[in-house]
Each structure stands twice: as structure tokens, then as C-alpha cells.
Motif scaffolding. Structure first.
Motif, PDB file in Angstrom:
ATOM      1  N   GLY A 191       5.489  -3.724 -12.263  1.00 44.10           N
ATOM      2  CA  GLY A 191       5.866  -5.035 -11.318  1.00 44.10           C
ATOM      3  C   GLY A 191       6.286  -6.002 -12.455  1.00 44.10           C
ATOM      4  O   GLY A 191       6.403  -5.901 -13.569  1.00 44.10           O
ATOM      5  N   HIS A 192       6.847  -7.019 -11.827  1.00 42.24           N
ATOM      6  CA  HIS A 192       7.355  -8.157 -12.602  1.00 42.24           C
ATOM      7  C   HIS A 192       6.741  -9.454 -11.994  1.00 42.24           C
ATOM      8  O   HIS A 192       6.783  -9.790 -10.950  1.00 42.24           O
ATOM      9  CB  HIS A 192       8.955  -8.236 -12.241  1.00 42.24           C
ATOM     10  CG  HIS A 192       9.678  -9.292 -12.751  1.00 42.24           C
ATOM     11  ND1 HIS A 192       9.796  -9.457 -14.297  1.00 42.24           N
ATOM     12  CD2 HIS A 192      10.237 -10.374 -12.375  1.00 42.24           C
ATOM     13  CE1 HIS A 192      10.569 -10.551 -14.482  1.00 42.24           C
ATOM     14  NE2 HIS A 192      10.714 -11.138 -13.435  1.00 42.24           N
ATOM     15  N   ALA A 193       6.519 -10.561 -13.005  1.00 46.66           N
ATOM     16  CA  ALA A 193       6.113 -11.662 -12.687  1.00 46.66           C
ATOM     17  C   ALA A 193       4.669 -11.505 -12.108  1.00 46.66           C
ATOM     18  O   ALA A 193       4.512 -12.468 -11.262  1.00 46.66           O
ATOM     19  CB  ALA A 193       7.015 -12.738 -11.973  1.00 46.66           C
ATOM     20  N   LEU A 194       4.000 -10.419 -12.267  1.00 47.15           N
ATOM     21  CA  LEU A 194       2.726 -10.041 -11.665  1.00 47.15           C
ATOM     22  C   LEU A 194       1.400 -10.147 -12.812  1.00 47.15           C
ATOM     23  O   LEU A 194       2.062  -9.298 -13.742  1.00 47.15           O
ATOM     24  CB  LEU A 194       2.480  -9.227 -10.847  1.00 47.15           C
ATOM     25  CG  LEU A 194       3.353  -9.130  -9.394  1.00 47.15           C
ATOM     26  CD1 LEU A 194       3.687  -7.836  -8.818  1.00 47.15           C
ATOM     27  CD2 LEU A 194       3.013 -10.014  -8.445  1.00 47.15           C
ATOM     28  N   VAL A 222       7.290  -5.462  -7.042  1.00 44.05           N
ATOM     29  CA  VAL A 222       6.576  -4.357  -7.574  1.00 44.05           C
ATOM     30  C   VAL A 222       7.649  -3.340  -7.346  1.00 44.05           C
ATOM     31  O   VAL A 222       8.411  -3.219  -6.455  1.00 44.05           O
ATOM     32  CB  VAL A 222       5.370  -4.118  -6.552  1.00 44.05           C
ATOM     33  CG1 VAL A 222       4.887  -2.769  -6.910  1.00 44.05           C
ATOM     34  CG2 VAL A 222       4.287  -4.975  -6.885  1.00 44.05           C
ATOM     35  N   ILE A 223       7.674  -2.487  -8.138  1.00 37.38           N
ATOM     36  CA  ILE A 223       8.810  -1.161  -8.085  1.00 37.38           C
ATOM     37  C   ILE A 223       7.896  -0.039  -8.269  1.00 37.38           C
ATOM     38  O   ILE A 223       7.221   0.178  -9.256  1.00 37.38           O
ATOM     39  CB  ILE A 223      10.016  -1.451  -9.008  1.00 37.38           C
ATOM     40  CG1 ILE A 223      11.108  -0.414  -8.990  1.00 37.38           C
ATOM     41  CG2 ILE A 223       9.514  -1.533 -10.383  1.00 37.38           C
ATOM     42  CD1 ILE A 223      12.099  -0.487  -9.555  1.00 37.38           C
ATOM     43  N   ALA A 224       8.281   1.082  -7.456  1.00 40.45           N
ATOM     44  CA  ALA A 224       7.763   2.433  -7.659  1.00 40.45           C
ATOM     45  C   ALA A 224       8.618   3.509  -7.170  1.00 40.45           C
ATOM     46  O   ALA A 224       9.476   3.400  -6.391  1.00 40.45           O
ATOM     47  CB  ALA A 224       6.495   2.589  -6.895  1.00 40.45           C
ATOM     48  N   ILE A 225       8.647   4.595  -8.139  1.00 41.43           N
ATOM     49  CA  ILE A 225       9.480   5.731  -7.774  1.00 41.43           C
ATOM     50  C   ILE A 225       8.553   6.728  -7.017  1.00 41.43           C
ATOM     51  O   ILE A 225       7.604   7.020  -7.574  1.00 41.43           O
ATOM     52  CB  ILE A 225       9.982   6.158  -9.162  1.00 41.43           C
ATOM     53  CG1 ILE A 225      10.782   5.298 -10.020  1.00 41.43           C
ATOM     54  CG2 ILE A 225      11.010   7.410  -8.650  1.00 41.43           C
ATOM     55  CD1 ILE A 225      11.817   4.453  -9.077  1.00 41.43           C
ATOM     56  N   HIS A 226       9.309   7.157  -5.848  1.00 43.14           N
ATOM     57  CA  HIS A 226       8.385   7.916  -5.060  1.00 43.14           C
ATOM     58  C   HIS A 226       8.982   9.442  -5.449  1.00 43.14           C
ATOM     59  O   HIS A 226      10.268   9.634  -5.299  1.00 43.14           O
ATOM     60  CB  HIS A 226       8.664   7.786  -3.503  1.00 43.14           C
ATOM     61  CG  HIS A 226       7.531   6.621  -3.250  1.00 43.14           C
ATOM     62  ND1 HIS A 226       7.450   6.546  -2.088  1.00 43.14           N
ATOM     63  CD2 HIS A 226       6.873   5.785  -3.821  1.00 43.14           C
ATOM     64  CE1 HIS A 226       6.718   5.483  -1.783  1.00 43.14           C
ATOM     65  NE2 HIS A 226       6.334   4.934  -3.002  1.00 43.14           N
ATOM     66  N   ASP A 259       0.842  -1.352  -0.013  1.00 45.93           N
ATOM     67  CA  ASP A 259       0.052  -0.018  -0.001  1.00 45.93           C
ATOM     68  C   ASP A 259       0.992   1.313   0.063  1.00 45.93           C
ATOM     69  O   ASP A 259       0.627   2.169  -0.775  1.00 45.93           O
ATOM     70  CB  ASP A 259      -1.182   0.148   1.148  1.00 45.93           C
ATOM     71  CG  ASP A 259      -1.966  -0.731   0.916  1.00 45.93           C
ATOM     72  OD1 ASP A 259      -2.367  -1.384  -0.084  1.00 45.93           O
ATOM     73  OD2 ASP A 259      -2.792  -1.252   1.916  1.00 45.93           O
ATOM     74  N   TYR A 260       1.821   1.146   0.731  1.00 50.63           N
ATOM     75  CA  TYR A 260       2.858   2.468   0.740  1.00 50.63           C
ATOM     76  C   TYR A 260       3.562   2.511  -0.576  1.00 50.63           C
ATOM     77  O   TYR A 260       3.740   3.631  -0.864  1.00 50.63           O
ATOM     78  CB  TYR A 260       3.772   2.066   1.915  1.00 50.63           C
ATOM     79  CG  TYR A 260       4.907   3.197   2.230  1.00 50.63           C
ATOM     80  CD1 TYR A 260       4.628   4.434   2.507  1.00 50.63           C
ATOM     81  CD2 TYR A 260       6.113   2.877   1.574  1.00 50.63           C
ATOM     82  CE1 TYR A 260       5.625   5.546   2.681  1.00 50.63           C
ATOM     83  CE2 TYR A 260       7.192   3.751   1.500  1.00 50.63           C
ATOM     84  CZ  TYR A 260       6.820   5.174   2.088  1.00 50.63           C
ATOM     85  OH  TYR A 260       7.877   6.068   2.154  1.00 50.63           O
ATOM     86  N   ILE A 261       3.982   1.480  -1.034  1.00 50.98           N
ATOM     87  CA  ILE A 261       4.838   1.355  -2.296  1.00 50.98           C
ATOM     88  C   ILE A 261       4.091   2.092  -3.277  1.00 50.98           C
ATOM     89  O   ILE A 261       4.498   2.855  -4.186  1.00 50.98           O
ATOM     90  CB  ILE A 261       5.573   0.044  -2.538  1.00 50.98           C
ATOM     91  CG1 ILE A 261       6.542   0.095  -1.426  1.00 50.98           C
ATOM     92  CG2 ILE A 261       6.045   0.069  -3.911  1.00 50.98           C
ATOM     93  CD1 ILE A 261       6.994  -1.602  -1.441  1.00 50.98           C
ATOM     94  N   VAL A 304      11.018   2.213  -4.210  1.00 50.72           N
ATOM     95  CA  VAL A 304      10.861   1.279  -3.265  1.00 50.72           C
ATOM     96  C   VAL A 304      10.183   0.032  -3.775  1.00 50.72           C
ATOM     97  O   VAL A 304       9.303   0.195  -4.782  1.00 50.72           O
ATOM     98  CB  VAL A 304       9.785   2.022  -2.352  1.00 50.72           C
ATOM     99  CG1 VAL A 304      10.630   2.925  -1.298  1.00 50.72           C
ATOM    100  CG2 VAL A 304       8.739   2.556  -2.915  1.00 50.72           C
ATOM    101  N   ARG A 305      10.708  -1.191  -3.337  1.00 48.92           N
ATOM    102  CA  ARG A 305       9.989  -2.166  -3.715  1.00 48.92           C
ATOM    103  C   ARG A 305      10.085  -3.550  -2.883  1.00 48.92           C
ATOM    104  O   ARG A 305      11.058  -3.613  -2.399  1.00 48.92           O
ATOM    105  CB  ARG A 305      10.664  -2.731  -5.174  1.00 48.92           C
ATOM    106  CG  ARG A 305      12.249  -2.800  -4.949  1.00 48.92           C
ATOM    107  CD  ARG A 305      12.902  -2.302  -6.031  1.00 48.92           C
ATOM    108  NE  ARG A 305      14.233  -2.196  -5.719  1.00 48.92           N
ATOM    109  CZ  ARG A 305      15.138  -1.255  -5.487  1.00 48.92           C
ATOM    110  NH1 ARG A 305      14.545  -0.005  -5.562  1.00 48.92           N
ATOM    111  NH2 ARG A 305      16.163  -1.206  -5.374  1.00 48.92           N
ATOM    112  N   PRO A 306       8.884  -4.276  -2.853  1.00 49.07           N
ATOM    113  CA  PRO A 306       9.005  -5.520  -2.039  1.00 49.07           C
ATOM    114  C   PRO A 306       9.229  -6.580  -3.148  1.00 49.07           C
ATOM    115  O   PRO A 306       9.018  -6.344  -4.205  1.00 49.07           O
ATOM    116  CB  PRO A 306       7.570  -5.620  -1.440  1.00 49.07           C
ATOM    117  CG  PRO A 306       6.858  -4.973  -2.350  1.00 49.07           C
ATOM    118  CD  PRO A 306       7.519  -3.857  -3.235  1.00 49.07           C
TER     119      PRO A 306
END
Length: 132
Positions: A36-39, A109-113, A20-22, A122-124
Motif C-alpha cells: 500500500g501507499h500512504a496507508l 493498495v496494489i496487489a499482483i494476482h 477484499d477482492y484485491i 489490481v489496485r483501488p
């Protein structure tokens, strides 16, 4: 100078909170800086990652609620404003790093803040080798 920090994710609640934060639209230009990757869908990332975890447990024959076990990581990579990195460049750097780190075999998941004076991605990620 780029700084990278890793936070261990040890619960389903922590994974949901991290995602949620990302993905937060206020931090990512209405999610235009998220991928995202593999999603199948970044908005289903929690469900898909937990499904993968349960499938891996079933295949290994180990069933655990995972309490206290690391089953994902929240990685933050911050760039110095002096580096003149664009959000798009930061995203590309982050994606390349994660593909190398996971060998392209795991979900993330990757996101640029861009809500602060420094760009950070940030990414998990899902590290199946640590699933128990």
C-alpha cells in the motif's frame, strides 16, 4: 501487450468489495504480493480511505453521501504471458504507474494476482480531486 482497465468506484460497499477482492490471499501468494501507499495498514485501507474522504469533505465544506459520485478507481493492468514478466516486475511497474498517476499524494493498495495464466496487478486508488 499490456491491457489496462479502469472501473469507477461510486459506493462504500463497492470500495469494500474491491479491496477484499484485491487483497485476496489465494490470488496473491498469501498477501506477499500486496502493498500500500500512504496507508498505515492494508487491512485498514477501507477505513483509512473513507476517513480521508470524509476529512476532505469537511475541509471543502461539502457533505455528501457520495451516491453516484466517483470517489475511487479500481484499476486492472494485465500482462501478456508472452511478455515474461515476473510478479515482482509487475508489482514494480504497477507501483511506478500509480505513483506517477497520483503524484504520490493519494492512498492506494496494489496487489499482483497470480491465480490465472496471465499476471495482473489490481489496485483501488483514492483520487481526492474527485471527492465531493
Amino acid at each position: 501487450m499490456t491491457i489496462t482497465k479502469t472501473i469507477q468506484i461510486k459506493s462504500e460497499w463497492q470500495l469494500a468489495y474491491s479491496l477484499d477482492y484485491i487483497i485476496n490471499a489465494d490470488k496473491t501468494r498469501n498477501e506477499t504480493l500486496v502493498s500500500g501507499h500512504a496507508l498505515n495498514n492494508i487491512h485498514n485501507a477501507e477505513f483509512e480511505m473513507l476517513r480521508t474522504r470524509r476529512f476532505a469533505q469537511k475541509m471543502k465544506g461539502t457533505f455528501s453521501n457520495g451516491k453516484g459520485k466517483v470517489f475511487a478507481h479500481h484499476i486492472i493492468q494485465s500482462f501478456d504471458p508472452k511478455d515474461n514478466i515476473t510478479p515482482e516486475q509487475a508489482h514494480e511497474i504497477g507501483e511506478k504507474m500509480m505513483l506517477q498517476f497520483t503524484e504520490g499524494k493519494h492512498e492506494f493498495v496494489i496487489a499482483i494476482h497470480v491465480d490465472q495464466d496471465h499476471i495482473h496487478n489490481v489496485r483501488p486508488d483514492r483520487v481526492l480531486s474527485q471527492v465531493v
